[in-house]
Design an enzyme around this catalytic site. Structure first.
Site, PDB file in Angstrom:
ATOM      1  N   ARG A   1       0.847  -1.200   0.000  1.00  0.00           N
ATOM      2  CA  ARG A   1       0.000   0.000   0.000  1.00  0.00           C
ATOM      3  C   ARG A   1       0.879   1.246   0.000  1.00  0.00           C
ATOM      4  O   ARG A   1       0.562   2.265  -0.605  1.00  0.00           O
ATOM      5  CB  ARG A   1      -0.947  -0.009   1.214  1.00  0.00           C
ATOM      6  CG  ARG A   1      -1.645   1.324   1.423  1.00  0.00           C
ATOM      7  CD  ARG A   1      -2.901   1.267   2.287  1.00  0.00           C
ATOM      8  NE  ARG A   1      -2.828   0.425   3.452  1.00  0.00           N
ATOM      9  CZ  ARG A   1      -2.128   0.706   4.570  1.00  0.00           C
ATOM     10  NH1 ARG A   1      -1.414   1.807   4.651  1.00  0.00           N
ATOM     11  NH2 ARG A   1      -2.134  -0.132   5.582  1.00  0.00           N
TER      12      ARG A   1
ATOM     13  N   TYR B   1     -17.537  16.634 -15.479  1.00  0.00           N
ATOM     14  CA  TYR B   1     -17.895  15.209 -15.529  1.00  0.00           C
ATOM     15  C   TYR B   1     -18.882  14.905 -14.389  1.00  0.00           C
ATOM     16  O   TYR B   1     -18.685  15.356 -13.257  1.00  0.00           O
ATOM     17  CB  TYR B   1     -16.616  14.369 -15.403  1.00  0.00           C
ATOM     18  CG  TYR B   1     -16.876  12.927 -15.057  1.00  0.00           C
ATOM     19  CD1 TYR B   1     -17.662  12.124 -15.876  1.00  0.00           C
ATOM     20  CD2 TYR B   1     -16.349  12.365 -13.899  1.00  0.00           C
ATOM     21  CE1 TYR B   1     -17.922  10.808 -15.550  1.00  0.00           C
ATOM     22  CE2 TYR B   1     -16.597  11.039 -13.571  1.00  0.00           C
ATOM     23  CZ  TYR B   1     -17.390  10.272 -14.399  1.00  0.00           C
ATOM     24  OH  TYR B   1     -17.648   8.965 -14.065  1.00  0.00           O
TER      25      TYR B   1
ATOM     26  N   ASP C   1      -8.149  18.631 -14.622  1.00  0.00           N
ATOM     27  CA  ASP C   1      -8.440  17.251 -15.022  1.00  0.00           C
ATOM     28  C   ASP C   1      -8.078  17.145 -16.505  1.00  0.00           C
ATOM     29  O   ASP C   1      -8.758  17.700 -17.368  1.00  0.00           O
ATOM     30  CB  ASP C   1      -9.929  16.952 -14.781  1.00  0.00           C
ATOM     31  CG  ASP C   1     -10.296  15.509 -15.121  1.00  0.00           C
ATOM     32  OD1 ASP C   1      -9.602  14.892 -15.952  1.00  0.00           O
ATOM     33  OD2 ASP C   1     -11.292  15.009 -14.573  1.00  0.00           O
TER      34      ASP C   1
ATOM     35  N   LYS D   1      -8.851   6.053 -19.192  1.00  0.00           N
ATOM     36  CA  LYS D   1      -9.222   6.546 -20.508  1.00  0.00           C
ATOM     37  C   LYS D   1      -8.030   6.480 -21.476  1.00  0.00           C
ATOM     38  O   LYS D   1      -7.534   5.415 -21.750  1.00  0.00           O
ATOM     39  CB  LYS D   1      -9.798   7.955 -20.358  1.00  0.00           C
ATOM     40  CG  LYS D   1     -10.885   8.056 -19.262  1.00  0.00           C
ATOM     41  CD  LYS D   1     -12.058   7.147 -19.560  1.00  0.00           C
ATOM     42  CE  LYS D   1     -13.280   7.310 -18.684  1.00  0.00           C
ATOM     43  NZ  LYS D   1     -13.172   7.245 -17.254  1.00  0.00           N
TER      44      LYS D   1
END
Ligand SMILES: Cc1ncc(COP(=O)(O)O)c(C=O)c1O
Length: 401
Positions: free
Chosen positions: A69, A122, A195, A220
């Protein structure tokens, strides 16, 4: 350490940054370190050195690999590549774009803070602000971020701590002037976060234009093959990077080793894919712009786009996302989405295969009834890298001509 040099072009960085041949075997691609924990050579003596580690609270560094982690070599390779692609000092890879956004927002905001967000953000980003962050005392104010005067006025009115920009926006493809907004945000004492999902670092580099932070849904264009969900935050400031790394380790929404590896593999072909996405996007937008059943096309590459000049100034190409309003209204738009052969009806974007969707009922349904509601006759296309003529023909047929 990467094999890249500061003078390397982005096509070279995409292939080499973070991908030094494996020191043990010479494997030319970073191995998938599918592991949760690491042998220590003595109590607290971890392997891998300081660069592998994360800051565990102010001033204390975890040296080397302790637990996945906190640090994992495959994720580290991806993070090094992302930082180099965006020209940042540090990148952090997350389990999704939303996890990246959440970690960033909880790192820089406190109860009572205000944020400016795009009035056509978005839908998932809007939902995070509207349904989660408001519960923690953070308020948001939608503004048209392609209108610098409106951003300046909203900043003065709300004393926002953060200006959140998406450019181009999802799904209306409006474009914000990043350099100008960086100036405006900084003069008002705010940070500018961009973004960069729709453009990818190949087409646009917000940090070089003055932004403080870049966020990605790596699901994406960076991943590029619709086979992995991921996110990233890239920063220009090491101190902010350390605070983010601390919170990422503390809250734990890290990218797993296999997902990191898939994303890194996708990135190697980013440049060639983006060139083709741009070519096909332009071809599709041109056809739609002259089609009698199309009322309006949203594509920053069209000279008629209201922000075309800003896009041309700050982007290397205009990308593969195209939205349009069906002249036949909502029902015609919905029906068309089910009639294509090559464009697959589905959410998401940025993969090699073309996708079609109805934002009002799909990706942006959560914005219904809000100031961010999208037109009901809107269709969004993620134009893939198939043959451009085939894609145009598919859309013509589905439009009914
Ligand atoms: C512009 C933009 N930002 C962020 C996200 C969220 O990313 P993810 O779906 O990887 O959580 C998306 C997802 O569609 C997006 O389009």
């Amino acid at each position: 350490m990467s094999q890249t040099d500061p003078t390397d072009a982005i096509e070279t960085i995409a292939i080499h940054a973070g991908s030094e041949p494996d020191p043990r075997t010479g494997a030319v691609v970073p191995p998938i370190y599918q592991v949760s924990t690491y042998k220590q050579d003595g109590v607290g003596q971890m392997r891998g050195g300081r660069l592998a580690g994360a800051q565990d609270g102010p001033g204390r560094w975890i040296e080397g690999y302790e637990y996945s982690r906190t640090a994992n070599p495959t994720r580290g390779a991806l993070e090094e590549c992302l930082a180099a692609l965006e020209g940042g000092v540090r990148a952090l890879a997350f389990a999704s774009g939303m996890a990246a956004e959440d970690c960033l927002l909880r790192t820089v905001l406190r109860p009572g803070d205000h944020v400016l967000i795009p009035h056509d953000a978005y839908g998932g980003t809007f939902r995070l602000f509207d349904k989660v962050l408001t519960g923690w005392g953070v308020s948001y104010h939608p503004v048209p971020v392609s209108d610098p005067a409106a951003v300046r006025a909203a900043l003065a009115e709300h004393h926002a701590k953060l200006v959140w920009v998406e450019t181009p926006t999802n799904p209306l493809l409006s474009v914000a002037d990043i350099a100008l907004l960086a100036e405006i945000a900084h003069s008002g004492g705010a940070l500018l976060a961009v973004d960069n999902t729709f453009a990818s670092p190949y087409l646009q580099q917000p940090l070089a234009l003055g932004a403080d932070v870049v966020v990605h849904s790596t699901t994406k264009y960076l991943g590029g093959h619709s086979d992995v969900v991921g996110g990233a935050v890239v920063v220009a400031d090491a101190e902010l990077g350390a605070r983010l790394a601390f919170n990422q380790n503390t809250t734990g929404a890290v990218a797993g080793p296999f997902d990191s590896w898939l994303t890194l593999r996708g990135i190697k072909t980013l440049a060639v894919r983006m060139d083709r996405h741009c070519d096909n996007g332009a071809q599709v937008a041109a056809m739609l712009a002259s089609h009698p059943r199309v009322a309006q096309v949203y594509y920053p590459g069209l000279p008629s786009h209201p922000n075309h000049e800003v896009a041309a100034k700050q982007m290397r190409g205009f990308g593969g996302m195209v939205s349009f309003r069906h002249a036949g209204g909502e029902q015609a738009a919905v029906e068309m989405c089910g009639r294509t052969r090559l464009f697959t009806l589905g959410e998401s974007l940025g993969g090699v295969e073309s996708l079609i969707e109805h934002p009002g009922r799909m990706t942006h349904a959560s914005a219904a009834g809000s100031p961010l509601e999208v037109p009901s006759d809107l269709v969004r296309l993620s134009v893939g890298i198939e043959n451009g003529d085939d894609l145009v023909e598919d859309l013509r047929r589905a439009l009914g001509s």
